[in-house]
Design a protein around this motif. Structure first.
Motif, short mmCIF file in Angstrom:
data_model
loop_
_atom_site.label_atom_id
_atom_site.label_comp_id
_atom_site.label_asym_id
_atom_site.label_seq_id
_atom_site.Cartn_x
_atom_site.Cartn_y
_atom_site.Cartn_z
N HIS A 199 0.84 -1.20 0.00
CA HIS A 199 0.00 0.00 0.00
C HIS A 199 0.87 1.25 0.00
N ALA A 200 0.23 2.37 -0.20
CA ALA A 200 0.94 3.64 -0.07
C ALA A 200 1.32 3.85 1.40
N ARG A 201 2.43 4.54 1.62
CA ARG A 201 2.90 4.79 2.99
C ARG A 201 1.90 5.68 3.73
N SER A 202 1.56 5.30 4.95
CA SER A 202 0.63 6.10 5.76
C SER A 202 1.33 7.35 6.28
N SER A 203 0.56 8.41 6.45
CA SER A 203 1.12 9.66 6.98
C SER A 203 1.38 9.51 8.48
N PHE A 204 2.17 10.42 9.01
CA PHE A 204 2.46 10.38 10.44
C PHE A 204 1.19 10.52 11.27
N SER A 205 0.28 11.35 10.81
CA SER A 205 -0.97 11.56 11.56
C SER A 205 -1.82 10.29 11.58
N GLN A 206 -1.80 9.53 10.48
CA GLN A 206 -2.54 8.27 10.45
C GLN A 206 -1.94 7.25 11.42
N VAL A 207 -0.61 7.18 11.45
CA VAL A 207 0.06 6.29 12.39
C VAL A 207 -0.24 6.70 13.83
N ALA A 208 -0.15 8.00 14.08
CA ALA A 208 -0.41 8.50 15.43
C ALA A 208 -1.85 8.22 15.85
N HIS A 209 -2.77 8.44 14.93
CA HIS A 209 -4.19 8.19 15.23
C HIS A 209 -4.42 6.70 15.51
N GLY A 210 -3.76 5.84 14.72
CA GLY A 210 -3.88 4.40 14.94
C GLY A 210 -3.32 3.99 16.29
N PHE A 211 -2.21 4.62 16.69
CA PHE A 211 -1.62 4.31 18.00
C PHE A 211 -2.55 4.73 19.13
N VAL A 212 -3.13 5.91 19.01
CA VAL A 212 -4.06 6.37 20.04
C VAL A 212 -5.26 5.44 20.16
N ASP A 213 -5.77 4.99 19.01
CA ASP A 213 -6.91 4.06 19.01
C ASP A 213 -6.56 2.75 19.70
N THR A 214 -5.31 2.31 19.56
CA THR A 214 -4.90 1.02 20.08
C THR A 214 -4.31 1.12 21.48
N PHE A 215 -3.93 2.33 21.89
CA PHE A 215 -3.17 2.52 23.13
C PHE A 215 -3.84 1.91 24.35
N TRP A 216 -5.16 2.16 24.51
CA TRP A 216 -5.82 1.73 25.74
C TRP A 216 -5.88 0.22 25.87
N SER A 217 -6.01 -0.43 24.74
CA SER A 217 -6.04 -1.89 24.79
C SER A 217 -4.65 -2.46 25.10
N LEU A 218 -3.61 -1.86 24.50
CA LEU A 218 -2.25 -2.33 24.76
C LEU A 218 -1.82 -2.03 26.19
N LEU A 219 -2.37 -0.96 26.76
CA LEU A 219 -2.01 -0.60 28.13
C LEU A 219 -2.38 -1.72 29.11
N MET A 220 -3.42 -2.47 28.80
CA MET A 220 -3.84 -3.55 29.70
C MET A 220 -2.73 -4.57 29.89
N THR A 221 -2.01 -4.88 28.81
CA THR A 221 -0.92 -5.85 28.90
C THR A 221 0.15 -5.35 29.87
N PHE A 222 0.52 -4.09 29.77
CA PHE A 222 1.55 -3.54 30.64
C PHE A 222 1.07 -3.48 32.10
N ILE A 223 -0.20 -3.16 32.31
CA ILE A 223 -0.74 -3.15 33.67
C ILE A 223 -0.65 -4.54 34.28
N ILE A 224 -1.05 -5.54 33.52
CA ILE A 224 -1.01 -6.92 34.01
C ILE A 224 0.42 -7.35 34.30
N LEU A 225 1.30 -7.17 33.32
CA LEU A 225 2.66 -7.68 33.43
C LEU A 225 3.44 -7.01 34.55
N PHE A 226 3.47 -5.68 34.56
CA PHE A 226 4.27 -4.98 35.55
C PHE A 226 3.61 -4.96 36.92
#
Length: 424
Positions: A199-226
């Motif tokens: 695909h065409a390379r995603s813009s920085f804003s798209q990557v950042a938006h994707g990270f924000v969307d995924t952040f809360w779910s990924l945070l659960m792993t760190f809460i559990i592990l640490f």
């Protein structure tokens, strides 16, 4: 008499009985023929599941299902696509990357194959990827799940050995990452050779938006592990916190959870947890029979009688576990064989943390090993491709899995570096 137990168990597996029923039926026939009072059945089953840390498994299963129903899977795939989609064969890399991120939520290979595969395999086929390749990479990448924490097989291994769950979680992190990167490299080489799309390379804003969307779910792993590693809460308490967190995020952040689909998730989680606990109970009874027949001592003496060299012993154990993992579900195999083989490993000075990672890695690789690897069947059914074609396409991924297994076996520091770094 022990041959009766083994013959009935193997026959049930050949007839495709559920593992729990195969264990229970073989044990029942053995006990009846032996004249053992049947009161031993509920007694040993109860003692097998009457372990506090095992209560964490239903919690993690429920939390994973809540996050999956809450839209996590699609968000992880979208985020990975922004990061990797511009590379040749990007969707195959997204498949592996999503499995590495989703591993911290699902913790089991089969659920990873089913959840991600139902989205990724049709999407890859639609974009022009070969169907057998799409199924093969999905099955192969799902093996990362039980290695990267939190991991249900690691919890089982900790329960059986008395090891720290937190240490085992850390011990699996680097091998899991190594396996994921290895699968990505093979997928990229195949994608370049077959000229799969990008695909065409995603813009920085798209990557950042994707990270924000995924952040809360990924945070659960760190809460559990640490939280577990830091001694803030036990694995069982962590699983309850994960459920509460998943409910809050799924309802108020992602807005996907409602009363109706939470009911579906609860029922599905109850079924999965119940079948798993029955399996644990019957496996404990099966293990008790093996101990009374002195099978562990026989296996230990045979292996150690063949060689006392650490690496020869580990090679023999690897071969045994790969074969067993091909025909038997991971948790059932762990429950039956892990305590026996751990004693053998300890006899040749193998670190128990190191051995636990080796055992789990062996058994999950077996899930993608022909002819009856379970993840291969799940992926082939989703992609509507014959198991033979999927197995052939999956051969390069299987080879890199074996390579990672060899490295983890020969270099203990891959497993022990993080536990030694963070935990005294």
């Amino acid at each position: 008499m022990i041959w009766i137990l083994v013959v009935i168990f193997v026959a049930c597996l050949v007839l495709r009985y559920p593992i729990a029923f195969a264990l229970g039926l073989s044990c029942l026939v053995y006990l009846v023929l032996k004249g053992t009072p049947l009161i031993v059945v509920p007694a040993k089953m109860y003692s097998g599941i009457d372990i506090f840390v095992l209560l964490s498994i239903p919690g993690f299963i429920l939390a994973g299902n809540l996050m999956n129903q809450g839209g996590l899977t699609a968000k992880i795939i979208t985020f990975c696509n922004h990061l990797l989609g511009h590379i040749r064969g990007g969707l195959s890399l997204v498949n592996v990357g999503a499995s590495m991120l989703f591993a911290g939520i699902s913790g089991t290979a089969i659920s990873d194959t089913a959840s991600l595969g139902s989205i990724m395999i049709p999407a890859m086929k639609k974009e022009g990827y070969d169907a057998d390749f799409s199924c093969a990479i999905t099955a192969a990448s799902s093996t990362v799940g039980p290695i990267i924490p939190p991991s249900v097989p690691m919890i089982i291994a900790a329960t059986l050995s008395g090891l720290s769950v937190g240490k085992l979680f850390l011990a699996g992190a680097l091998p899991g990452l190594l396996l994921g990167v290895g699968l990505m490299l093979v997928a990229y080489v195949i994608a370049v050779k077959k000229k799969y799309p990008k695909h065409a390379r995603s813009s920085f804003s798209q990557v950042a938006h994707g990270f924000v969307d995924t952040f809360w779910s990924l945070l659960m792993t760190f809460i559990i592990l640490f939280g577990i590693i830091g001694g803030i809460f036990t694995p069982t308490e962590a699983s309850v916190i994960a459920v509460i967190y998943a409910l809050i995020i799924g309802r108020f952040v992602y807005g996907k959870l409602n009363f109706k689909n939470v009911q579906v998730v609860l029922l599905d989680s109850i079924k999965t947890s119940s079948s798993l606990m029955i399996l644990v109970g019957f496996a404990n009874l099966f293990g008790w029979i093996l101990i009374t027949e002195q099978i562990p001592q026989t296996i230990s003496s045979e292996i150690l009688g063949f060689s006392s060299n650490k690496y020869v012993v580990l090679l023999l154990i690897n071969l045994l576990l790969i074969v067993v993992g091909t025909f038997m579900e991971t948790i059932a195999a762990l429950l039956i064989l892990f305590p026996i083989l751990l004693k053998v490993a300890l006899a040749v000075d193998v670190d128990p943390l190191h051995f636990a990672v080796i055992a789990v890695l062996n058994l999950i690789i077996g899930l993608t090993t022909p002819p009856v690897g379970v993840c291969l069947f799940v992926a082939s059914s989703i992609g509507k491709v014959s198991i033979g074609k999927v197995s052939k396409a999956g051969f390069p991924f299987l080879m890199v899995s074996f390579l990672v297994l060899i490295l983890v076996t020969l270099i203990p520091e891959i497993s022990l570096f993080l536990p030694n770094l963070f935990i005294d």
